[in-house]
Design an enzyme around this catalytic site. Sequence first.
Site, PDB file in Angstrom:
ATOM      1  N   GLU A  54       3.209 -46.882  10.796  1.00 60.60           N
ATOM      2  CA  GLU A  54       4.148 -47.352   9.766  1.00 60.60           C
ATOM      3  C   GLU A  54       4.693 -46.117   9.051  1.00 60.60           C
ATOM      4  O   GLU A  54       3.928 -45.396   8.387  1.00 60.60           O
ATOM      5  CB  GLU A  54       3.443 -48.277   8.777  1.00 60.60           C
ATOM      6  CG  GLU A  54       3.486 -49.733   9.181  1.00 60.60           C
ATOM      7  CD  GLU A  54       4.909 -50.245   9.433  1.00 60.60           C
ATOM      8  OE1 GLU A  54       5.077 -51.031  10.387  1.00 60.60           O
ATOM      9  OE2 GLU A  54       5.868 -49.826   8.727  1.00 60.60           O
ATOM     10  N   SER A  55       5.970 -45.861   9.169  1.00 62.19           N
ATOM     11  CA  SER A  55       6.553 -44.638   8.592  1.00 62.19           C
ATOM     12  C   SER A  55       6.397 -44.617   7.076  1.00 62.19           C
ATOM     13  O   SER A  55       6.206 -43.556   6.478  1.00 62.19           O
ATOM     14  CB  SER A  55       8.023 -44.522   8.984  1.00 62.19           C
ATOM     15  OG  SER A  55       8.710 -45.733   8.691  1.00 62.19           O
ATOM     16  N   CYS A  86       8.310 -43.240  17.640  1.00 60.56           N
ATOM     17  CA  CYS A  86       8.520 -44.468  16.858  1.00 60.56           C
ATOM     18  C   CYS A  86       8.541 -44.183  15.353  1.00 60.56           C
ATOM     19  O   CYS A  86       9.510 -43.642  14.844  1.00 60.56           O
ATOM     20  CB  CYS A  86       7.479 -45.508  17.256  1.00 60.56           C
ATOM     21  SG  CYS A  86       7.973 -47.180  16.843  1.00 60.56           S
ATOM     22  N   ARG A 115      15.541 -48.858  11.394  1.00 53.32           N
ATOM     23  CA  ARG A 115      14.142 -49.282  11.546  1.00 53.32           C
ATOM     24  C   ARG A 115      14.096 -50.701  12.089  1.00 53.32           C
ATOM     25  O   ARG A 115      15.006 -51.498  11.885  1.00 53.32           O
ATOM     26  CB  ARG A 115      13.421 -49.224  10.200  1.00 53.32           C
ATOM     27  CG  ARG A 115      13.188 -47.843   9.649  1.00 53.32           C
ATOM     28  CD  ARG A 115      12.456 -47.860   8.312  1.00 53.32           C
ATOM     29  NE  ARG A 115      11.100 -48.388   8.421  1.00 53.32           N
ATOM     30  CZ  ARG A 115      10.261 -48.471   7.380  1.00 53.32           C
ATOM     31  NH1 ARG A 115      10.669 -48.124   6.173  1.00 53.32           N
ATOM     32  NH2 ARG A 115       9.032 -48.919   7.547  1.00 53.32           N
ATOM     33  N   ILE A 146       7.438 -51.119  20.229  1.00 56.38           N
ATOM     34  CA  ILE A 146       6.714 -51.983  19.276  1.00 56.38           C
ATOM     35  C   ILE A 146       7.364 -51.849  17.893  1.00 56.38           C
ATOM     36  O   ILE A 146       7.291 -50.805  17.268  1.00 56.38           O
ATOM     37  CB  ILE A 146       5.224 -51.586  19.184  1.00 56.38           C
ATOM     38  CG1 ILE A 146       4.559 -51.678  20.548  1.00 56.38           C
ATOM     39  CG2 ILE A 146       4.497 -52.460  18.160  1.00 56.38           C
ATOM     40  CD1 ILE A 146       3.127 -51.168  20.566  1.00 56.38           C
ATOM     41  N   ARG A 147       8.007 -52.894  17.440  1.00 56.10           N
ATOM     42  CA  ARG A 147       8.764 -52.866  16.159  1.00 56.10           C
ATOM     43  C   ARG A 147       9.528 -51.537  16.080  1.00 56.10           C
ATOM     44  O   ARG A 147       9.463 -50.791  15.102  1.00 56.10           O
ATOM     45  CB  ARG A 147       7.809 -53.009  14.963  1.00 56.10           C
ATOM     46  CG  ARG A 147       7.214 -54.398  14.829  1.00 56.10           C
ATOM     47  CD  ARG A 147       6.264 -54.466  13.649  1.00 56.10           C
ATOM     48  NE  ARG A 147       5.039 -53.712  13.931  1.00 56.10           N
ATOM     49  CZ  ARG A 147       4.743 -52.560  13.363  1.00 56.10           C
ATOM     50  NH1 ARG A 147       5.575 -52.009  12.495  1.00 56.10           N
ATOM     51  NH2 ARG A 147       3.638 -51.918  13.693  1.00 56.10           N
ATOM     52  N   HIS A 189       6.590 -45.599  22.820  1.00 48.79           N
ATOM     53  CA  HIS A 189       5.232 -45.047  22.719  1.00 48.79           C
ATOM     54  C   HIS A 189       4.675 -44.650  24.082  1.00 48.79           C
ATOM     55  O   HIS A 189       3.961 -45.430  24.718  1.00 48.79           O
ATOM     56  CB  HIS A 189       4.277 -46.104  22.155  1.00 48.79           C
ATOM     57  CG  HIS A 189       4.546 -46.531  20.772  1.00 48.79           C
ATOM     58  ND1 HIS A 189       3.884 -45.998  19.691  1.00 48.79           N
ATOM     59  CD2 HIS A 189       5.401 -47.456  20.280  1.00 48.79           C
ATOM     60  CE1 HIS A 189       4.290 -46.585  18.586  1.00 48.79           C
ATOM     61  NE2 HIS A 189       5.222 -47.453  18.904  1.00 48.79           N
ATOM     62  N   GLU A 191       2.224 -42.927  24.583  1.00 45.87           N
ATOM     63  CA  GLU A 191       0.768 -42.911  24.421  1.00 45.87           C
ATOM     64  C   GLU A 191       0.143 -44.286  24.637  1.00 45.87           C
ATOM     65  O   GLU A 191      -1.077 -44.435  24.653  1.00 45.87           O
ATOM     66  CB  GLU A 191       0.378 -42.362  23.047  1.00 45.87           C
ATOM     67  CG  GLU A 191       0.557 -43.301  21.863  1.00 45.87           C
ATOM     68  CD  GLU A 191       1.994 -43.442  21.391  1.00 45.87           C
ATOM     69  OE1 GLU A 191       2.917 -42.928  22.049  1.00 45.87           O
ATOM     70  OE2 GLU A 191       2.184 -44.079  20.339  1.00 45.87           O
TER      71      GLU A 191
HETATM   72  N1  GLN Z   1       5.444 -48.724  16.370  1.00 45.51           N
HETATM   73  C1  GLN Z   1       5.935 -48.132  15.260  1.00 45.51           C
HETATM   74  O1  GLN Z   1       5.717 -46.938  15.043  1.00 45.51           O
HETATM   75  C2  GLN Z   1       6.713 -49.024  14.336  1.00 45.51           C
HETATM   76  C3  GLN Z   1       7.518 -48.313  13.287  1.00 45.51           C
HETATM   77  C4  GLN Z   1       7.657 -49.167  12.043  1.00 45.51           C
HETATM   78  N2  GLN Z   1       8.303 -50.464  12.350  1.00 45.51           N
HETATM   79  C5  GLN Z   1       8.425 -48.443  10.921  1.00 45.51           C
HETATM   80  O2  GLN Z   1       9.529 -48.849  10.606  1.00 45.51           O
HETATM   81  O3  GLN Z   1       7.905 -47.478  10.386  1.00 45.51           O
END
Ligand code: GLN
Length: 208
Positions: A54-55, A86, A115, A146-147, A189, A191
Amino acid sequence: MKTIGVLALQGAFLEHECYLNKCIDKNDYDIKVQTVKTPAELELCDALIIPGGESTAISQIAERTGLYEHLYNFVRDRKKAVWGTCAGLIFLASELRNESELVKTLGILKVSVERNAFGRQSHSFVSECDFSSFLPEGNSFPAVFIRAPVIDHVIDERNVKVLHKLTSPQGSELIVAVRQGNILATSFHPELADDIRFHEWFINEFVI
Ligand SMILES: NC(=O)CC[C@H](N)C(=O)O
């Protein structure tokens, strides 16, 4: 001996460390992997991976722990390599198109980022991508989103090279990987891909 740090404030840092160690074991690289939580640990590094997560959390913990200023200077050192995946891409960006109020980015990557561009967690997906334009034998790589963010605008077209665009179901071209000198940024990702080719490429291309 080169040292690759993985920023370990929040998110998928263990997965990056695991993949880097797999690369070292396979290729006998003269490389050390360093978990980075403090300025002293960052100081040891020739390169840094900023993981997904989560940034907002990553940036707030960096500020709270006093690491933010050191990261700000590290990513501006042309002798250092940096890879943001991400949330790491978001943290590196100079502009956020949305949800920017709670993130203090490092502002080095001259792009604008959207985002959560694909929606919520349930909209996460894997795309078999052809990265062969830059990744050796990379014609089919399982890119895990992922998101995920996307780069919706390249601000500095002279210094930012687009590495890959993903075609959305609606047919629009979404920028999901760029390079700016010694900085690499990906929306996805590697990883989490069960495939170490991207990490090997980062090491060979950016670090050794
Ligand atoms: N997989 C992720 O790193 C998601 C990033 C996250 N949705 C963000 O906005 O920070």
